[in-house]
Design a protein around this motif. Structure first.
Motif, PDB file in Angstrom:
ATOM      1  N   THR A 193       0.816  -1.224   0.000  1.00 47.99           N
ATOM      2  CA  THR A 193       0.000   0.000   0.000  1.00 47.99           C
ATOM      3  C   THR A 193       0.845   1.267   0.000  1.00 47.99           C
ATOM      4  OG1 THR A 193      -0.142  -0.178   2.394  1.00 47.99           O
ATOM      5  CG2 THR A 193      -2.002  -1.054   1.133  1.00 47.99           C
ATOM      6  N   GLU A 194       2.132   1.131   0.312  1.00 51.21           N
ATOM      7  CA  GLU A 194       3.003   2.318   0.374  1.00 51.21           C
ATOM      8  C   GLU A 194       4.414   1.947  -0.046  1.00 51.21           C
ATOM      9  OE1 GLU A 194       3.379   5.303   3.806  1.00 51.21           O
ATOM     10  OE2 GLU A 194       1.882   3.843   4.488  1.00 51.21           O
ATOM     11  N   LEU A 195       5.092   2.908  -0.644  1.00 46.78           N
ATOM     12  CA  LEU A 195       6.512   2.727  -0.993  1.00 46.78           C
ATOM     13  C   LEU A 195       7.215   4.056  -0.768  1.00 46.78           C
ATOM     14  CD1 LEU A 195       8.984   1.383  -2.505  1.00 46.78           C
ATOM     15  CD2 LEU A 195       7.956   2.234  -4.628  1.00 46.78           C
ATOM     16  N   PHE A 196       8.294   4.025   0.015  1.00 39.64           N
ATOM     17  CA  PHE A 196       9.069   5.259   0.194  1.00 39.64           C
ATOM     18  C   PHE A 196      10.526   4.910   0.468  1.00 39.64           C
ATOM     19  CE2 PHE A 196       6.879   4.196   4.148  1.00 39.64           C
ATOM     20  CZ  PHE A 196       7.896   4.189   5.088  1.00 39.64           C
ATOM     21  N   GLU A 197      11.360   5.958   0.419  1.00 38.43           N
ATOM     22  CA  GLU A 197      12.792   5.742   0.683  1.00 38.43           C
ATOM     23  C   GLU A 197      13.096   6.083   2.129  1.00 38.43           C
ATOM     24  OE1 GLU A 197      15.577   6.459  -2.994  1.00 38.43           O
ATOM     25  OE2 GLU A 197      14.252   8.183  -2.749  1.00 38.43           O
ATOM     26  N   GLU A 198      14.066   5.361   2.664  1.00 39.74           N
ATOM     27  CA  GLU A 198      14.523   5.650   4.031  1.00 39.74           C
ATOM     28  C   GLU A 198      16.030   5.392   4.017  1.00 39.74           C
ATOM     29  OE1 GLU A 198      11.803   4.705   7.666  1.00 39.74           O
ATOM     30  OE2 GLU A 198      13.324   3.150   7.529  1.00 39.74           O
ATOM     31  N   VAL A 242       8.541  -0.871   1.907  1.00 38.92           N
ATOM     32  CA  VAL A 242       7.235  -1.226   1.338  1.00 38.92           C
ATOM     33  C   VAL A 242       6.337  -1.620   2.504  1.00 38.92           C
ATOM     34  CG1 VAL A 242       5.970  -2.824  -0.149  1.00 38.92           C
ATOM     35  CG2 VAL A 242       8.216  -1.975  -0.867  1.00 38.92           C
ATOM     36  N   VAL A 243       5.155  -0.989   2.547  1.00 35.50           N
ATOM     37  CA  VAL A 243       4.229  -1.225   3.654  1.00 35.50           C
ATOM     38  C   VAL A 243       3.027  -2.006   3.137  1.00 35.50           C
ATOM     39  CG1 VAL A 243       2.788  -0.089   5.406  1.00 35.50           C
ATOM     40  CG2 VAL A 243       4.982   0.931   4.732  1.00 35.50           C
ATOM     41  N   THR A 244       2.560  -2.976   3.932  1.00 38.58           N
ATOM     42  CA  THR A 244       1.322  -3.707   3.644  1.00 38.58           C
ATOM     43  C   THR A 244       0.438  -3.571   4.891  1.00 38.58           C
ATOM     44  OG1 THR A 244       1.896  -5.842   4.619  1.00 38.58           O
ATOM     45  CG2 THR A 244       2.763  -5.408   2.409  1.00 38.58           C
ATOM     46  N   PRO A 245      -0.822  -3.987   4.826  1.00 39.93           N
ATOM     47  CA  PRO A 245      -1.651  -3.897   6.043  1.00 39.93           C
ATOM     48  C   PRO A 245      -1.074  -4.728   7.199  1.00 39.93           C
ATOM     49  CG  PRO A 245      -3.012  -4.210   4.116  1.00 39.93           C
ATOM     50  CD  PRO A 245      -1.606  -4.382   3.648  1.00 39.93           C
ATOM     51  N   TYR A 278       8.272  -3.784   5.144  1.00 33.95           N
ATOM     52  CA  TYR A 278       9.450  -4.478   4.614  1.00 33.95           C
ATOM     53  C   TYR A 278      10.507  -3.473   4.177  1.00 33.95           C
ATOM     54  CZ  TYR A 278       6.271  -8.467   4.362  1.00 33.95           C
ATOM     55  OH  TYR A 278       5.378  -9.463   4.663  1.00 33.95           O
ATOM     56  N   GLU A 279      11.764  -3.806   4.442  1.00 34.36           N
ATOM     57  CA  GLU A 279      12.868  -2.966   3.977  1.00 34.36           C
ATOM     58  C   GLU A 279      13.617  -3.734   2.893  1.00 34.36           C
ATOM     59  OE1 GLU A 279      15.122  -1.803   7.400  1.00 34.36           O
ATOM     60  OE2 GLU A 279      13.473  -0.578   8.163  1.00 34.36           O
ATOM     61  N   ALA A 280      13.906  -3.046   1.803  1.00 31.74           N
ATOM     62  CA  ALA A 280      14.568  -3.726   0.679  1.00 31.74           C
ATOM     63  C   ALA A 280      15.596  -2.805   0.043  1.00 31.74           C
ATOM     64  CB  ALA A 280      13.523  -4.124  -0.365  1.00 31.74           C
ATOM     65  N   ARG A 281      16.619  -3.414  -0.538  1.00 31.10           N
ATOM     66  CA  ARG A 281      17.632  -2.620  -1.240  1.00 31.10           C
ATOM     67  C   ARG A 281      17.079  -2.120  -2.578  1.00 31.10           C
ATOM     68  NH1 ARG A 281      20.795  -6.407   1.575  1.00 31.10           N
ATOM     69  NH2 ARG A 281      22.228  -5.303   2.924  1.00 31.10           N
ATOM     70  N   ALA A 282      16.335  -2.984  -3.262  1.00 32.62           N
ATOM     71  CA  ALA A 282      15.745  -2.593  -4.554  1.00 32.62           C
ATOM     72  C   ALA A 282      14.316  -3.122  -4.620  1.00 32.62           C
ATOM     73  CB  ALA A 282      16.563  -3.167  -5.705  1.00 32.62           C
ATOM     74  N   VAL A 283      13.493  -2.412  -5.385  1.00 33.91           N
ATOM     75  CA  VAL A 283      12.076  -2.803  -5.517  1.00 33.91           C
ATOM     76  C   VAL A 283      11.708  -2.863  -6.999  1.00 33.91           C
ATOM     77  CG1 VAL A 283       9.692  -2.042  -5.097  1.00 33.91           C
ATOM     78  CG2 VAL A 283      11.400  -1.836  -3.275  1.00 33.91           C
ATOM     79  N   GLU A 326      -2.300  -0.297 -11.770  1.00 35.13           N
ATOM     80  CA  GLU A 326      -2.426  -0.121 -10.309  1.00 35.13           C
ATOM     81  C   GLU A 326      -1.126   0.441  -9.743  1.00 35.13           C
ATOM     82  OE1 GLU A 326      -4.875  -3.032  -8.241  1.00 35.13           O
ATOM     83  OE2 GLU A 326      -4.591  -4.309  -9.970  1.00 35.13           O
ATOM     84  N   ASN A 327      -0.955   1.745  -9.926  1.00 38.94           N
ATOM     85  CA  ASN A 327       0.313   2.380  -9.559  1.00 38.94           C
ATOM     86  C   ASN A 327       0.192   3.499  -8.539  1.00 38.94           C
ATOM     87  OD1 ASN A 327       2.107   0.992 -11.235  1.00 38.94           O
ATOM     88  ND2 ASN A 327       1.386   2.125 -13.005  1.00 38.94           N
ATOM     89  N   GLN A 328      -1.050   3.870  -8.222  1.00 36.00           N
ATOM     90  CA  GLN A 328      -1.237   5.091  -7.417  1.00 36.00           C
ATOM     91  C   GLN A 328      -0.482   5.052  -6.090  1.00 36.00           C
ATOM     92  OE1 GLN A 328      -2.398   7.846  -8.424  1.00 36.00           O
ATOM     93  NE2 GLN A 328      -3.090   7.064 -10.392  1.00 36.00           N
ATOM     94  N   ASN A 329      -0.396   3.853  -5.490  1.00 34.55           N
ATOM     95  CA  ASN A 329       0.260   3.750  -4.174  1.00 34.55           C
ATOM     96  C   ASN A 329       1.762   4.042  -4.225  1.00 34.55           C
ATOM     97  OD1 ASN A 329      -2.136   3.001  -3.098  1.00 34.55           O
ATOM     98  ND2 ASN A 329      -1.711   0.810  -3.036  1.00 34.55           N
ATOM     99  N   PHE A 330       2.318   4.076  -5.441  1.00 33.61           N
ATOM    100  CA  PHE A 330       3.774   4.210  -5.560  1.00 33.61           C
ATOM    101  C   PHE A 330       4.174   5.533  -6.203  1.00 33.61           C
ATOM    102  CE2 PHE A 330       2.342  -0.187  -6.493  1.00 33.61           C
ATOM    103  CZ  PHE A 330       2.513  -0.669  -5.203  1.00 33.61           C
ATOM    104  N   ALA A 331       3.185   6.416  -6.402  1.00 35.31           N
ATOM    105  CA  ALA A 331       3.417   7.641  -7.172  1.00 35.31           C
ATOM    106  C   ALA A 331       4.445   8.561  -6.516  1.00 35.31           C
ATOM    107  CB  ALA A 331       2.095   8.373  -7.390  1.00 35.31           C
ATOM    108  N   GLY A 332       4.752   8.342  -5.248  1.00 34.27           N
ATOM    109  CA  GLY A 332       5.765   9.179  -4.591  1.00 34.27           C
ATOM    110  C   GLY A 332       7.164   8.964  -5.154  1.00 34.27           C
ATOM    111  N   LEU A 333       7.431   7.773  -5.694  1.00 28.98           N
ATOM    112  CA  LEU A 333       8.791   7.481  -6.187  1.00 28.98           C
ATOM    113  C   LEU A 333       8.864   7.249  -7.693  1.00 28.98           C
ATOM    114  CD1 LEU A 333      10.382   5.155  -3.446  1.00 28.98           C
ATOM    115  CD2 LEU A 333      10.394   7.633  -3.618  1.00 28.98           C
ATOM    116  N   ILE A 334       7.697   7.190  -8.361  1.00 24.11           N
ATOM    117  CA  ILE A 334       7.720   6.970  -9.813  1.00 24.11           C
ATOM    118  C   ILE A 334       6.804   8.003 -10.478  1.00 24.11           C
ATOM    119  CG2 ILE A 334       8.204   4.484  -9.626  1.00 24.11           C
ATOM    120  CD1 ILE A 334       5.246   3.952 -10.228  1.00 24.11           C
TER     121      ILE A 334
END
Ligand code: NAP
Length: 304
Positions: A80-85, A91-94, A98-103, A237-245
């Motif tokens: 539901t969410e994707l952001f950088e830290e 990546v957040v789910t209900p 999750y923390e990942a090097r690449a998505v 279905e991209n709206q949840n990721f629009a902050g980074l793309i």
């Protein structure tokens, strides 16, 4: 910390998982519903190299099993969410964070609706978006298919073997889908084409009993049908990721054949990205390209 997190377990996402696992990266795939994506509903795939005929379900299942056998972990959670830290992505789910090097975003698309009154409430009561799922309920009945793309043509062909009559209702006078499928459809005596027309009303209570169809000239007619299969395209279905793309006006993730987005370490693959050919084979190709870029990124050897 996950090396490569893939969002979406369709052909693009699962292919990415296979490539990433073969490079010995730790891989987590998140899937909101079921594996396979759109292809799982296709009765017979005959345009994938080497597999002359294979059902979408078998194709998706083999792909899923291949990714799992190679060590990809697949969890059924909606991202539901994707952001950088710092230097990684979150990546957040209900259920989890999750923390990942690449998505890799391979989220595909959902059914476009006609936007008619009661379209939602009649779902399962005459309205369907999936001929292979629901076609069997319409054996020897009268059905209509709305749309003129490959999905509509394949749905109409599938339904022609089951139903007594199939109306194909298209808003223009030329089909968008493949000529070969269209020719096959035109040979079927129980398929009737209604050109330059839109479905404008759903009639019947508590089930669909008829549709109102309006042509370009404004003439309105009522066609008794037991079912209406809506196949008017898909919405990414991209709206949840629009902050980074970046997204184009249709909501597709802006990226070229290299699958790179504006954010280093975030890639897009498959139908969800801007492209001219949305096919199984190009989705799989995207999965390979995106995974290779992500592997380089995780290794610190480029992209980007
Ligand atoms: P599509 O190719 O986008 O076609 C959508 C169809 O619905 C078009 O004919 C469009 O009309 C019509 N339409 C769109 N909005 C409408 C509305 N509001 N009211 C009435 N009609 C509307 O979608 P698709 O058929 O789902 O296919 C999606 C992609 O998957 C395509 O690239 C397709 O080739 C691919 N696909 C491939 C296979 C295969 O290779 N076996 C099978 C299925 C799908 P216009 O033509 O006037 O725009």
């Amino acid at each position: 910390m996950i090396d490569i997190l893939v969002v979406g377990a369709g052909p693009a996402g699962l292919t990415a998982a296979i490539y990433a696992r073969r490079a010995a990266k730790q891989v987590l795939v998140l899937e909101a519903s079921t594996y396979g994506g759109q292809i799982i509903n296709t009765p017979d795939i005959e345009n994938y190299p080497v597999a002359a005929h294979i059902s979408g379900f078998d194709f998706a299942t083999k792909l899923y099993e291949q990714a799992v056998a190679l060590g990809a972990e697949i969890r059924f959670e909606k991202a539901t969410e994707l952001f950088e830290e710092g230097d990684h992505k979150v990546v957040v789910t209900p259920k989890n964070r999750y923390e990942a090097r690449a998505v890799i975003l391979a989220t595909g698309s959902e059914n476009r609706k006609l936007g008619l009154e009661r379209e939602n409430t009649l779902l399962g009561k005459g309205i369907s978006y999936c001929a292979t799922c629901d076609g069997a309920f319409y054996r020897k009945k009268t059905v209509a298919v709305a749309g003129g793309g490959n999905t509509a043509l394949e749905d109409a062909l599938y339904l022609a073997d089951l139903a007594e009559t199939v109306y194909l209702i298209h808003r223009r006078d030329a089909l968008r889908g493949d000529a070969a499928t269209a020719e096959e459809l035109k040979k079927r005596e129980n398929v009737k084409f209604i050109w330059n027309s839109n479905v404008t009303k759903l009639l019947g209570e508590p089930r669909l009993q008829a549709i109102e169809v309006t042509d370009k000239g404004g003439s309105v007619s009522t066609i008794p049908v037991d079912g209406l299969f809506i196949a008017v395209g898909r919405i990414p279905e991209n709206q949840n990721f629009a902050g980074l793309i970046d997204l184009d006006e249709g909501g597709y993730a802006l990226a070229g054949e290299d699958c790179l987005t504006r954010t280093p370490g975030v890639y897009v693959a498959g139908d969800t990205r801007t492209k001219t050919v949305r096919q199984l084979v190009t989705a799989a190709a995207d999965g390979a390209v995106a995974a290779t870029a992500a592997i380089h990124y995780v290794n610190g050897t480029s992209n980007r």
